[in-house]
Design a protein around this motif. Structure first.
Motif, short mmCIF file in Angstrom:
data_model
loop_
_atom_site.label_atom_id
_atom_site.label_comp_id
_atom_site.label_asym_id
_atom_site.label_seq_id
_atom_site.Cartn_x
_atom_site.Cartn_y
_atom_site.Cartn_z
N ASP A 30 0.81 -1.22 0.00
CA ASP A 30 0.00 0.00 0.00
C ASP A 30 0.85 1.28 0.00
O ASP A 30 0.37 2.35 0.35
CB ASP A 30 -0.95 0.00 1.20
CG ASP A 30 -0.20 0.00 2.53
OD1 ASP A 30 1.02 -0.25 2.56
OD2 ASP A 30 -0.84 0.27 3.56
N ALA A 31 2.09 1.17 -0.44
CA ALA A 31 3.00 2.33 -0.44
C ALA A 31 2.44 3.47 -1.28
O ALA A 31 1.67 3.27 -2.22
CB ALA A 31 4.36 1.91 -0.98
N GLU A 32 2.88 4.68 -0.93
CA GLU A 32 2.51 5.88 -1.68
C GLU A 32 3.76 6.68 -1.98
O GLU A 32 4.67 6.76 -1.15
CB GLU A 32 1.55 6.76 -0.87
CG GLU A 32 0.22 6.11 -0.59
CD GLU A 32 -0.70 7.03 0.17
OE1 GLU A 32 -1.14 8.04 -0.41
OE2 GLU A 32 -0.96 6.73 1.35
N TRP A 33 3.79 7.30 -3.17
CA TRP A 33 4.86 8.23 -3.56
C TRP A 33 4.14 9.51 -3.94
O TRP A 33 3.38 9.55 -4.91
CB TRP A 33 5.66 7.68 -4.73
CG TRP A 33 6.90 8.47 -5.04
CD1 TRP A 33 6.99 9.79 -5.37
CD2 TRP A 33 8.24 7.96 -5.04
NE1 TRP A 33 8.29 10.14 -5.60
CE2 TRP A 33 9.08 9.04 -5.40
CE3 TRP A 33 8.80 6.72 -4.79
CZ2 TRP A 33 10.47 8.89 -5.53
CZ3 TRP A 33 10.18 6.58 -4.92
CH2 TRP A 33 10.99 7.65 -5.27
N ILE A 34 4.37 10.56 -3.17
CA ILE A 34 3.63 11.81 -3.34
C ILE A 34 4.59 12.90 -3.79
O ILE A 34 5.50 13.29 -3.06
CB ILE A 34 2.95 12.21 -2.01
CG1 ILE A 34 2.10 11.05 -1.49
CG2 ILE A 34 2.15 13.49 -2.19
CD1 ILE A 34 1.73 11.16 -0.02
N ALA A 35 4.38 13.40 -4.99
CA ALA A 35 5.19 14.48 -5.56
C ALA A 35 4.32 15.74 -5.65
O ALA A 35 3.09 15.66 -5.53
CB ALA A 35 5.69 14.08 -6.95
N PRO A 36 4.93 16.91 -5.86
CA PRO A 36 4.13 18.13 -5.99
C PRO A 36 3.13 18.04 -7.14
O PRO A 36 3.46 17.55 -8.22
CB PRO A 36 5.19 19.21 -6.27
CG PRO A 36 6.44 18.67 -5.66
CD PRO A 36 6.37 17.18 -5.90
N LYS A 37 1.92 18.51 -6.88
CA LYS A 37 0.88 18.52 -7.91
C LYS A 37 1.34 19.33 -9.12
O LYS A 37 1.95 20.38 -8.97
CB LYS A 37 -0.41 19.11 -7.36
CG LYS A 37 -1.09 18.20 -6.38
CD LYS A 37 -2.56 18.57 -6.24
CE LYS A 37 -3.28 17.62 -5.34
NZ LYS A 37 -3.29 16.24 -5.74
N GLY A 38 1.04 18.81 -10.31
CA GLY A 38 1.34 19.54 -11.54
C GLY A 38 2.82 19.68 -11.84
O GLY A 38 3.21 20.55 -12.62
N ASN A 39 3.67 18.84 -11.26
CA ASN A 39 5.10 18.96 -11.56
C ASN A 39 5.36 18.60 -13.02
O ASN A 39 4.59 17.89 -13.65
CB ASN A 39 5.94 18.11 -10.58
CG ASN A 39 5.80 16.63 -10.82
OD1 ASN A 39 6.38 16.08 -11.74
ND2 ASN A 39 5.02 15.97 -9.96
N ALA A 40 6.44 19.12 -13.57
CA ALA A 40 6.72 18.99 -15.00
C ALA A 40 6.85 17.54 -15.46
O ALA A 40 6.40 17.20 -16.55
CB ALA A 40 7.98 19.77 -15.36
N THR A 41 7.45 16.70 -14.65
CA THR A 41 7.60 15.30 -15.04
C THR A 41 6.24 14.64 -15.19
O THR A 41 5.97 13.97 -16.20
CB THR A 41 8.45 14.53 -14.00
OG1 THR A 41 9.73 15.16 -13.91
CG2 THR A 41 8.61 13.08 -14.38
N ALA A 42 5.37 14.83 -14.22
CA ALA A 42 4.03 14.23 -14.28
C ALA A 42 3.26 14.76 -15.48
O ALA A 42 2.60 14.00 -16.19
CB ALA A 42 3.27 14.51 -12.98
N VAL A 43 3.34 16.06 -15.74
CA VAL A 43 2.61 16.65 -16.86
C VAL A 43 3.17 16.15 -18.19
O VAL A 43 2.42 15.73 -19.08
CB VAL A 43 2.64 18.19 -16.78
CG1 VAL A 43 2.08 18.82 -18.04
CG2 VAL A 43 1.85 18.66 -15.56
#
Length: 158
Positions: A30-43
């Motif tokens: 059930d691990a989670e990896w939380i990055a900043p919303k709307g970061n360039a990599t995710a987009v």
């Protein structure tokens, strides 16, 4: 018993293997990896900024991120541990599509449960990330996303 710090340092070595099964084994189910919303990599990758589950995290580390970054070089600036929490400061250098360089400092806060990672909270200079991935003029306001083709990127097929 292996220390939390050793568990996290071993994880970084395993990440570079790009072996999704070995990477998934580092995380709780059930691990989670939380990055900043709307970061360039995710987009740029049309990917979530909040990964949930060992398999999803492993797939991103082993496969997805390499669609954007090549020639990845990680330099640790510091690793600090207190109980089940480990903080990693690092600088990542890589090459973006089209040969553009990428260089940004990150801070990761790992929470370890037993001998596996339960949570990762990721912090970085999101504005610098946007400039490096999408160019100096790129901005994200609301649903406006830069033209990825102009940036040498293409949105992955769904």
């Amino acid at each position: 018993m292996t220390s939390s710090k050793d568990i996290v340092l071993n994880a970084w070595k395993t990440f570079s293997s790009r072996d999704a099964d070995r990477i998934a084994a580092l995380f709780t189910d059930d691990a989670e990896w939380i990055a900043p919303k709307g970061n360039a990599t995710a987009v740029a990758l049309d990917h979530t900024d909040h990964m949930m589950g060992a398999q999803a995290i492993a797939r991103f580390i082993a496969v997805e991120m390499h669609k954007l970054f090549s020639a990845i070089d990680i330099a640790f600036r510091g690793v600090y541990a207190d109980g089940d929490v480990v903080i990693v400061e690092e600088r990542m250098r890589a090459t973006l599509p089209g040969g553009k360089p990428y260089e940004i400092d990150y801070c990761f806060v790992f929470t370890v449960a037993g001998d596996r990672i339960r949570e990762v909270r990721e912090y970085m200079d999101t504005r610098k990330g946007w400039r490096m991935v999408f160019g100096e003029e790129a901005e994200c306001s609301g649903d406006r996303v830069p033209d990825l083709q102009v940036c040498g990127l293409s949105r992955p097929a769904r």
